[in-house]
Design a protein around this motif. Structure first.
Motif, PDB file in Angstrom:
ATOM      1  N   LYS A  78       0.839  -1.215   0.000  1.00  0.00           N
ATOM      2  CA  LYS A  78       0.000   0.000   0.000  1.00  0.00           C
ATOM      3  C   LYS A  78       0.862   1.249   0.000  1.00  0.00           C
ATOM      4  N   LYS A  79       1.981   1.198   0.725  1.00  0.00           N
ATOM      5  CA  LYS A  79       2.884   2.362   0.767  1.00  0.00           C
ATOM      6  C   LYS A  79       3.444   2.643  -0.616  1.00  0.00           C
ATOM      7  N   ASN A  80       3.609   1.574  -1.376  1.00  0.00           N
ATOM      8  CA  ASN A  80       3.942   1.720  -2.797  1.00  0.00           C
ATOM      9  C   ASN A  80       5.237   2.487  -3.041  1.00  0.00           C
ATOM     10  N   GLN A  81       6.265   2.235  -2.217  1.00  0.00           N
ATOM     11  CA  GLN A  81       7.517   2.957  -2.411  1.00  0.00           C
ATOM     12  C   GLN A  81       8.592   2.114  -3.096  1.00  0.00           C
ATOM     13  N   PHE A  82       8.219   0.927  -3.458  1.00  0.00           N
ATOM     14  CA  PHE A  82       9.178   0.041  -4.149  1.00  0.00           C
ATOM     15  C   PHE A  82       9.206   0.377  -5.635  1.00  0.00           C
ATOM     16  N   LYS A  83      10.226  -0.127  -6.344  1.00  0.00           N
ATOM     17  CA  LYS A  83      10.337   0.174  -7.783  1.00  0.00           C
ATOM     18  C   LYS A  83       9.768  -0.955  -8.636  1.00  0.00           C
ATOM     19  N   LYS A  84      10.056  -2.217  -8.240  1.00  0.00           N
ATOM     20  CA  LYS A  84       9.610  -3.355  -9.049  1.00  0.00           C
ATOM     21  C   LYS A  84       8.992  -4.439  -8.165  1.00  0.00           C
ATOM     22  N   LEU A  85       7.898  -4.988  -8.673  1.00  0.00           N
ATOM     23  CA  LEU A  85       7.238  -6.106  -7.999  1.00  0.00           C
ATOM     24  C   LEU A  85       7.198  -7.273  -8.982  1.00  0.00           C
ATOM     25  N   ALA A  86       7.852  -8.381  -8.646  1.00  0.00           N
ATOM     26  CA  ALA A  86       7.890  -9.537  -9.547  1.00  0.00           C
ATOM     27  C   ALA A  86       6.692 -10.440  -9.300  1.00  0.00           C
ATOM     28  N   VAL A  87       5.996 -10.796 -10.380  1.00  0.00           N
ATOM     29  CA  VAL A  87       4.830 -11.672 -10.293  1.00  0.00           C
ATOM     30  C   VAL A  87       4.927 -12.684 -11.437  1.00  0.00           C
ATOM     31  N   LEU A 105      -5.390  -2.884  -5.230  1.00  0.00           N
ATOM     32  CA  LEU A 105      -4.092  -2.275  -5.570  1.00  0.00           C
ATOM     33  C   LEU A 105      -3.664  -2.555  -7.005  1.00  0.00           C
ATOM     34  N   GLU A 106      -4.489  -3.269  -7.755  1.00  0.00           N
ATOM     35  CA  GLU A 106      -4.051  -3.725  -9.067  1.00  0.00           C
ATOM     36  C   GLU A 106      -3.617  -2.556  -9.962  1.00  0.00           C
ATOM     37  N   LYS A 107      -4.417  -1.490  -9.972  1.00  0.00           N
ATOM     38  CA  LYS A 107      -4.101  -0.320 -10.812  1.00  0.00           C
ATOM     39  C   LYS A 107      -2.848   0.392 -10.307  1.00  0.00           C
ATOM     40  N   ALA A 108      -2.773   0.532  -8.981  1.00  0.00           N
ATOM     41  CA  ALA A 108      -1.687   1.300  -8.381  1.00  0.00           C
ATOM     42  C   ALA A 108      -0.309   0.709  -8.675  1.00  0.00           C
ATOM     43  N   VAL A 109      -0.222  -0.618  -8.702  1.00  0.00           N
ATOM     44  CA  VAL A 109       1.106  -1.242  -8.865  1.00  0.00           C
ATOM     45  C   VAL A 109       1.347  -1.739 -10.292  1.00  0.00           C
ATOM     46  N   GLU A 110       0.347  -1.611 -11.140  1.00  0.00           N
ATOM     47  CA  GLU A 110       0.395  -2.194 -12.485  1.00  0.00           C
ATOM     48  C   GLU A 110       1.701  -1.903 -13.224  1.00  0.00           C
ATOM     49  N   ALA A 111       2.110  -0.630 -13.188  1.00  0.00           N
ATOM     50  CA  ALA A 111       3.285  -0.221 -13.954  1.00  0.00           C
ATOM     51  C   ALA A 111       4.583  -0.763 -13.359  1.00  0.00           C
ATOM     52  N   LYS A 112       4.526  -1.260 -12.149  1.00  0.00           N
ATOM     53  CA  LYS A 112       5.750  -1.715 -11.476  1.00  0.00           C
ATOM     54  C   LYS A 112       5.952  -3.224 -11.567  1.00  0.00           C
ATOM     55  N   ILE A 113       4.980  -3.910 -12.152  1.00  0.00           N
ATOM     56  CA  ILE A 113       5.054  -5.369 -12.184  1.00  0.00           C
ATOM     57  C   ILE A 113       6.016  -5.857 -13.264  1.00  0.00           C
ATOM     58  N   VAL A 114       6.936  -6.739 -12.875  1.00  0.00           N
ATOM     59  CA  VAL A 114       7.731  -7.470 -13.870  1.00  0.00           C
ATOM     60  C   VAL A 114       7.264  -8.920 -13.841  1.00  0.00           C
ATOM     61  N   GLY A 146      17.920  -9.239  -6.422  1.00  0.00           N
ATOM     62  CA  GLY A 146      17.794  -7.835  -6.046  1.00  0.00           C
ATOM     63  C   GLY A 146      17.272  -6.937  -7.153  1.00  0.00           C
ATOM     64  N   ASN A 147      16.924  -7.507  -8.304  1.00  0.00           N
ATOM     65  CA  ASN A 147      16.414  -6.685  -9.401  1.00  0.00           C
ATOM     66  C   ASN A 147      14.988  -6.200  -9.143  1.00  0.00           C
ATOM     67  N   ALA A 148      14.265  -6.949  -8.331  1.00  0.00           N
ATOM     68  CA  ALA A 148      12.948  -6.487  -7.876  1.00  0.00           C
ATOM     69  C   ALA A 148      12.978  -6.527  -6.346  1.00  0.00           C
TER      70      ALA A 148
END
Lengths: 255, 232
Positions: free
Chosen positions: A125-134, A155-164, A179-181
């Motif tokens: 929720k804080k959304n301060q990370f750069k990449k989220l691997a899924v 949160l799907e919209k909020a993190v969408e652009a950060k998903i790898v 460490g890439n995500a």
């Protein structure tokens, strides 16, 4: 001289015959790659108990499906999902009635960094990370579960652009391990040993946020008439030792 | 450091590499020769088909091989009719897949060398009364030795390193089709990175050494037999 040779020959034939008559059977089992470790332990314990040897092949569930359709010599199949065994059942490629759920996967949000993930998942929720691997939701049940959880959390919209997107959970794990995500949705079994977290920090995603990740086992045509293969399936299904192993690697049981 | 399973996998890879190299050269050599002796549409087509494994993703090639060679495919059905067991999930199946994948690495350098060789050395040999075998042994082989060496090493090295196709065709069965690259895959899936690093490191060292061997055995410029001949 001739007599000795004949006696030796007879002894040889006898020992060979005894060898062949021994109770121990060998058969091949296809195992979804994410279940490698518990499957090795289970096969060892099973051999100790019964003398039968399950020879394990590891690969992706999708590959195994193609191979089984081409009459691969596997006597049994422990898949990473329930859809593939179901498909095989519909296509009449399994021993009728042999399909059952041997393990339930648990989804986890993980970071390599200690203390980065809190036990409520607030880090998302804080959304301060750069990449989220899924993992790819089309290919991997854990990827589908992760997207369901994100949707339930709104949160799907909020993190969408950060998903790898990883091809499977191994690759997804590697994105975060290297460490890439900073964050990854992975299988709890990947970072769990004897019920404990092995490294980094984790949030065990509550089971009501995603539909159950069922892993099914089936007996295939080559193992249809073998008592040893049936014994192996029974062992995986209900032997306390096997169930203990499955639990210790971070899976849940279906009942 | 190395487990029994590792040694089995290494041994299997070496056997696969050696068998693949032998068959790839036996088939690829004459094929490259034929491709180099003329320029027709058909030859170009065959040349393009041979190169296909370089372009197709390994899993795609593996899947088509699995389907073609499997009991429901055309090749598999022919095998069935003849009473021969089908190829997938056997060592022989690995060899067939591996030969196909290594073929471009043999045909390309050999075809180039044969083309560069031209007709004149052979005509000269014929004038001097050399028969076909004689000309092959005393003219073609020595003149194209560097290309032959490159082809041999590349076929072997590629067979050792191949993963996607052999995983699909082989089914990752211990002692039968679980080669070195699959053993590494099993370790990685298992999270046993230490053991995976040992095998991967060995494979990397092997790659560097073989490529170095090509470089050292094929001296640059100096004594390059092919260029010398075309000038003559």
């Amino acid at each position: 001289m001739k007599k000795i040779a004949l006696a030796l020959l007879a002894a040889l034939i006898l020992t060979l015959g005894l060898g062949l008559n021994a109770q121990a059977e060998e058969f091949q089992v296809a195992v979804a790659a994410n279940f490698t470790k518990p499957a090795e332990k289970i096969a060892q314990a099973f051999e100790k108990k019964t003398g039968h040897k399950a020879i394990l092949s590891f690969g992706s569930t999708g590959n195994f499906y193609s191979q089984i359709k081409q009459e691969a010599p596997f006597a049994a199949f422990l898949a990473a999902d329930s859809a593939t065994p179901q498909k095989l059942e519909n296509e009449k490629l399994i021993k009728p009635g042999s399909r059952f759920t041997y393990a339930k996967g648990a989804l986890a949000l993980w970071s390599k960094t200690t203390g980065y993930v809190d036990d409520k998942g607030e880090v998302l929720k804080k959304n301060q990370f750069k990449k989220l691997a899924v993992a790819d939701p089309k290919l991997a049940p854990y990827g589908k579960a992760a997207h369901e959880a994100l949707a339930k959390l709104g949160l799907e919209k909020a993190v969408e652009a950060k998903i790898v997107t990883g091809n499977n959970i191994t690759q997804t794990f590697q994105f975060a391990e290297s460490g890439n995500a900073e964050l990854a949705f992975i299988a709890w079994s990947q970072v769990c040993q004897d019920g404990q977290l092995t490294s980094g920090s984790v949030w065990n995603v509550p089971a009501d946020l995603y539909s159950p990740i069922l892993q099914d086992m089936v007996i295939l045509k080559p193992g249809e008439n073998s008592a040893a293969v049936q014994a192996f399936a029974d062992y995986v299904k209900s032997d306390p030792e096997a169930r203990k192993i499955i639990l210790s690697f971070g899976y849940e049981l279906s009942e | 450091m190395l487990t029994d399973a590792d040694i089995n996998a290494i041994w299997l890879s070496l056997r696969l590499g050696a068998t693949t190299t032998l068959f790839t050269l036996l088939i690829g050599g004459p094929l490259a020769w034929w491709l180099s002796r003329g320029d027709t549409f058909f030859r170009r087509l065959i040349g393009a088909v041979v190169t296909m494994p370089l372009v197709l993703p390994p899993t795609v090639l593996g899947f088509y091989l699995l389907v073609t060679l499997g009991p429901l495919g055309p090749v598999g059905q022919a095998f069935r009719a003849l009473g021969i067991p089908t190829l997938p999930f056997t060592f022989a199946g690995l060899v067939v897949a591996s030969v196909l994948c290594s073929m471009p690495f043999v045909v390309q350098p050999l075809q180039n060398a044969f083309e560069a060789l031209g007709e004149r050395p052979l005509e000269a040999a014929a004038t001097l009364g050399a028969g076909t075998l004689d000309a092959f042994l005393t003219v073609i082989l020595p003149q194209t030795r560097p290309a032959l060496l490159t082809a041999t090493v590349m076929a072997f090295a590629h067979a050792i390193g191949e993963f996607g196709v052999v995983l699909m065709i082989g089914g990752n069965i211990p002692k039968v089709t679980r080669v070195l690259s699959m053993q590494i895959y099993v370790y990685v899936e298992n999270g046993e990175y230490g053991q995976a690093h040992i095998l991967a490191g060995g494979l990397m060292a092997f790659a560097v050494l073989t490529m170095m061997a090509i470089q050292l055995l094929n001296p640059k410029r100096k004594n390059k037999p092919l260029t010398g001949l075309t000038r003559w």
